[in-house]
Design an enzyme around this catalytic site. Structure first.
Site, mmCIF file in Angstrom:
data_model
loop_
_atom_site.group_PDB
_atom_site.id
_atom_site.type_symbol
_atom_site.label_atom_id
_atom_site.label_comp_id
_atom_site.label_asym_id
_atom_site.label_seq_id
_atom_site.Cartn_x
_atom_site.Cartn_y
_atom_site.Cartn_z
ATOM 1 N N ASP A 38 -4.288 10.043 4.856
ATOM 2 C CA ASP A 38 -4.507 10.949 5.972
ATOM 3 C C ASP A 38 -3.490 12.075 6.025
ATOM 4 O O ASP A 38 -2.393 11.993 5.478
ATOM 5 C CB ASP A 38 -4.473 10.192 7.310
ATOM 6 N N ASP A 90 0.815 -1.211 0.000
ATOM 7 C CA ASP A 90 0.000 0.000 0.000
ATOM 8 C C ASP A 90 0.850 1.263 0.000
ATOM 9 O O ASP A 90 0.447 2.295 -0.544
ATOM 10 C CB ASP A 90 -0.933 -0.010 1.214
#
Length: 300
Positions: free
Chosen positions: A151, A76
């Site tokens: 984020d 990821d």
């Protein structure tokens, strides 16, 4: 009839650095794509780490301008890095898992070629994900900025005490928070750092942003989900060695009075999944929702 270079479609390959034994599967994908009539190029950093001079290299911006899709081989983290660079181009991304968890790189390496064949034949599920953008202001002047797929995190230094952060949403004061920091997460990031800090899971299709305090001083200070149309301002009131990062990949050091202005990005990223892909299947597989202690919790 052979395909001319002018009409040949391009697919880019992005490969995680220093992955042992990656050359063989990479060669296999290249051969498969070339037989299917595609021109294959490496992202420039991938080309620098793989000794395959017969394959051309392009920068992320060049890939965004000419490629039909990008295949990302890694975890990821690899996907986060290239997704942020390619977001302005709305280029579809196909993730092949060479990492540990693989929420975004969801195709198992052993199924790569048959799944690619289906996706390139149009048998795929397309999914759009939102991003956040943030600007760091110091006395009203922008000193840093960044995009985040997961984020934006404002946090104290490892050896420092608590930071005090003032949070304002759409011009309305929310709170002054004393904590180790604050996570401002997309639905995609709700399964990442925000989850480990006690935040909720947000389905990727939701138009939401979740604010999750990191070890807050007041136990009543709980995570909250806001509409992604909000404009969020986080101001550093006090604390030492406070910094902001975007997906843990871009960092900026902060001073007292600095403001981080966060909003939904106008860009998005598009993932191509195998046909029949399900977000809930991913949650069960990655978070082990289908597992029980031995002999407990099973319906009889």
């Amino acid at each position: 009839m052979p395909v001319s270079p002018e009409t040949q479609k391009t697919i880019a390959l992005v490969v995680r650095h220093n992955t042992v034994g990656i050359e063989e599967p990479v060669r296999g994908i290249i051969a498969f794509l070339q037989v299917a009539g595609y021109r294959v190029v490496f992202e420039s950093e991938t080309a620098a780490h793989l000794n395959m001079p017969d394959i051309g290299a392009m920068s992320a911006s060049e890939i965004g301008e000419v490629a039909e899709a990008a295949i990302v081989m890694g975890g990821d983290g690899t996907m986060l890095g290239i997704a942020r660079k390619l977001a302005p181009y709305a280029l579809p991304l196909i993730g092949i898992n060479q990492g540990r968890l693989g929420f975004m790189t969801d195709i198992p390496i052993e199924r790569t070629l048959p799944v690619l064949a289906e996706i390139l034949a149009g048998k795929s599920d397309s999914e759009k994900r939102t991003l956040l953008e943030g600007r760091v202001l110091r006395e009203g002047v922008e000193i840093a900025s960044g995009l985040a797929v997961n984020d934006v995190v404002v946090a104290r230094g490892a050896g420092a005490g608590m930071a005090e952060l003032k949070v304002t949403v759409d011009g309305h004061f929310m709170y002054n928070q004393r904590s180790d920091g604050l996570i401002i997460s997309t639905p995609t990031g709700s399964t990442a750092y925000a989850l480990s800090a006690g935040g909720p899971l947000l389905h990727p299709s939701l138009g939401g942003v979740v604010l999750v305090p990191i070890a807050p001083h007041a136990l009543s200070n709980r995570p909250i989900v806001l509409p992604d149309s909000c404009n969020i301002v986080v101001e550093v009131v006090s604390g030492r060695d406070v910094s902001v990062n975007f997906d843990m990949q871009t960092f900026a050091s902060l001073a007292h009075g600095d403001q981080i202005v966060i909003s939904r990005s106008p860009h998005h990223i598009t993932f191509l999944h195998p046909e029949g892909w399900s977000y809930y299947d991913t949650l069960r597989e990655k978070l082990h929702w289908n597992e029980y202690p031995s002999g407990e919790g099973k319906l009889r």
